[in-house]
Scaffold this motif. Sequence first.
Motif, short mmCIF file in Angstrom:
data_model
loop_
_atom_site.label_atom_id
_atom_site.label_comp_id
_atom_site.label_asym_id
_atom_site.label_seq_id
_atom_site.Cartn_x
_atom_site.Cartn_y
_atom_site.Cartn_z
N ARG A 2 -4.82 -7.75 -12.49
CA ARG A 2 -6.15 -7.79 -13.42
C ARG A 2 -6.52 -9.25 -13.65
O ARG A 2 -5.74 -10.22 -13.65
CB ARG A 2 -5.45 -7.65 -14.91
N GLY A 3 -8.02 -9.49 -13.60
CA GLY A 3 -8.57 -10.65 -13.85
C GLY A 3 -9.43 -10.45 -15.06
O GLY A 3 -9.30 -9.85 -15.92
N LYS A 4 -10.35 -11.69 -15.12
CA LYS A 4 -11.02 -11.54 -16.31
C LYS A 4 -12.37 -10.98 -15.82
O LYS A 4 -12.99 -11.41 -14.92
CB LYS A 4 -11.70 -13.11 -16.61
N ASP A 5 -12.90 -9.77 -16.56
CA ASP A 5 -13.88 -9.01 -16.24
C ASP A 5 -13.72 -8.29 -14.70
O ASP A 5 -14.87 -7.89 -14.38
CB ASP A 5 -15.16 -9.48 -16.36
N CYS A 6 -12.66 -8.33 -14.13
CA CYS A 6 -12.33 -7.80 -12.71
C CYS A 6 -10.96 -7.31 -12.31
O CYS A 6 -10.16 -7.93 -13.52
CB CYS A 6 -12.81 -9.09 -11.63
N VAL A 7 -10.94 -6.64 -11.48
CA VAL A 7 -9.63 -6.06 -10.93
C VAL A 7 -9.55 -6.26 -9.58
O VAL A 7 -10.53 -6.00 -8.88
CB VAL A 7 -9.28 -4.57 -11.49
N ALA A 8 -8.52 -6.25 -8.89
CA ALA A 8 -8.18 -6.24 -7.54
C ALA A 8 -7.02 -5.25 -7.13
O ALA A 8 -6.34 -5.09 -7.83
CB ALA A 8 -7.75 -7.55 -7.13
N ILE A 9 -7.03 -4.73 -5.81
CA ILE A 9 -6.07 -3.90 -5.46
C ILE A 9 -5.89 -4.26 -3.89
O ILE A 9 -6.97 -4.52 -3.37
CB ILE A 9 -6.41 -2.46 -5.51
N ALA A 10 -4.69 -4.34 -3.47
CA ALA A 10 -4.42 -4.73 -2.11
C ALA A 10 -3.25 -3.98 -1.40
O ALA A 10 -2.48 -3.49 -2.11
CB ALA A 10 -4.13 -6.26 -2.16
N THR A 11 -3.38 -3.55 -0.12
CA THR A 11 -2.31 -2.73 0.45
C THR A 11 -1.93 -3.45 1.87
O THR A 11 -2.95 -4.19 2.22
CB THR A 11 -2.66 -1.20 0.92
N ASP A 12 -0.91 -3.26 2.32
CA ASP A 12 -0.70 -3.67 3.70
C ASP A 12 -1.36 -2.86 4.79
O ASP A 12 -1.80 -1.62 4.31
CB ASP A 12 0.70 -3.87 3.80
N ARG A 13 -1.25 -3.17 6.01
CA ARG A 13 -2.04 -2.47 6.84
C ARG A 13 -1.29 -1.74 7.89
O ARG A 13 -1.46 -0.62 8.46
CB ARG A 13 -2.85 -3.33 7.82
N ARG A 14 0.26 -1.88 7.63
CA ARG A 14 1.00 -1.16 8.38
C ARG A 14 1.31 0.42 8.03
O ARG A 14 1.52 0.82 6.91
CB ARG A 14 2.41 -1.90 8.48
N PHE A 15 1.22 1.21 8.93
CA PHE A 15 1.94 2.41 8.80
C PHE A 15 2.88 3.02 9.81
O PHE A 15 2.63 2.67 11.06
CB PHE A 15 0.80 3.61 9.05
N GLY A 16 4.10 3.42 9.47
CA GLY A 16 5.28 3.34 10.45
C GLY A 16 6.10 4.48 9.71
O GLY A 16 6.17 4.86 8.73
N VAL A 17 7.27 4.70 10.71
CA VAL A 17 8.20 5.70 10.32
C VAL A 17 9.58 4.87 10.58
O VAL A 17 9.71 4.47 11.56
CB VAL A 17 8.35 6.78 11.35
N GLN A 18 10.02 4.33 9.40
CA GLN A 18 11.32 3.29 9.11
C GLN A 18 10.61 2.25 9.96
O GLN A 18 9.84 1.52 9.77
CB GLN A 18 12.63 3.99 9.57
N ALA A 19 11.65 1.71 11.11
CA ALA A 19 11.03 0.53 11.98
C ALA A 19 10.07 0.61 12.62
O ALA A 19 9.92 -0.20 13.45
CB ALA A 19 12.39 0.00 12.44
N LEU A 20 9.69 1.86 13.12
CA LEU A 20 8.90 2.16 14.11
C LEU A 20 7.24 2.13 13.66
O LEU A 20 6.96 2.81 12.69
CB LEU A 20 9.00 3.57 14.67
N GLY A 21 6.51 0.94 14.07
CA GLY A 21 5.17 0.86 13.68
C GLY A 21 4.37 1.72 14.30
O GLY A 21 4.36 1.92 15.65
N LEU A 22 3.34 2.51 13.71
CA LEU A 22 2.47 3.74 14.60
C LEU A 22 1.25 2.96 14.49
O LEU A 22 0.38 3.56 15.50
CB LEU A 22 2.59 4.91 13.72
#
Length: 191
Positions: A2-22
């Motif tokens: 949360r900010g002043k009159d603004c909000v932000a959302i972020a996610t990582d870009r990795r999609f994987g199954v446990q240690a396997l990056g897909l």
Amino acid sequence: MRGKDCVAIATDRRFGVQALGLSTEFQKIFAVNDKIYYGLAGLGTDVQTLSEKFTFKTNMYKLNEDREIGVRTFAHLVSSTLYEKRFGPYYAEPVIVGLDKHNAPFICSMDLIGCINFAEDFVVTGTASEQLYGMCEALWEPNLEADDLFETISQAMMSATNRDALSGWGANVVVITKDKIITRTLKGRAD
């Protein structure tokens, strides 16, 4: 975050199954309208199923009410949708951000069965949540402007995901202000 009159959302870009990056192209942030975004962390199939359910339910809301859904109403819609499956839950934890009708920032997160966690500063979820809590507590300040909020959430996200082997490979960041939506993709370590 949360900010002043603004909000932000972020996610990582990795999609994987446990240690396997897909993949680094799996969508985790979704737009409801120009004032509301949500992110889903969890099992890939449940993320896709829930995003389709939320799209359907918000479209039905718009048809029935003849207006756009508000951010608090959407949060309760998500909560009730998750609670419907409490005995066999979806394995996804939502984070909802947006601006209400007075352009006041709103953020919340939920657990698997829809228990809402309203916050005044930031919320985190996912595999790197422990690292994110520490980074967000260290970097977040009240009343950040949009540019400062972007810098803060980006630094927190990149620093936290660098310390977690099951997340990372860059980040997607969305900052919502009353005038515009800023979407950026950050490059990160891919090892």
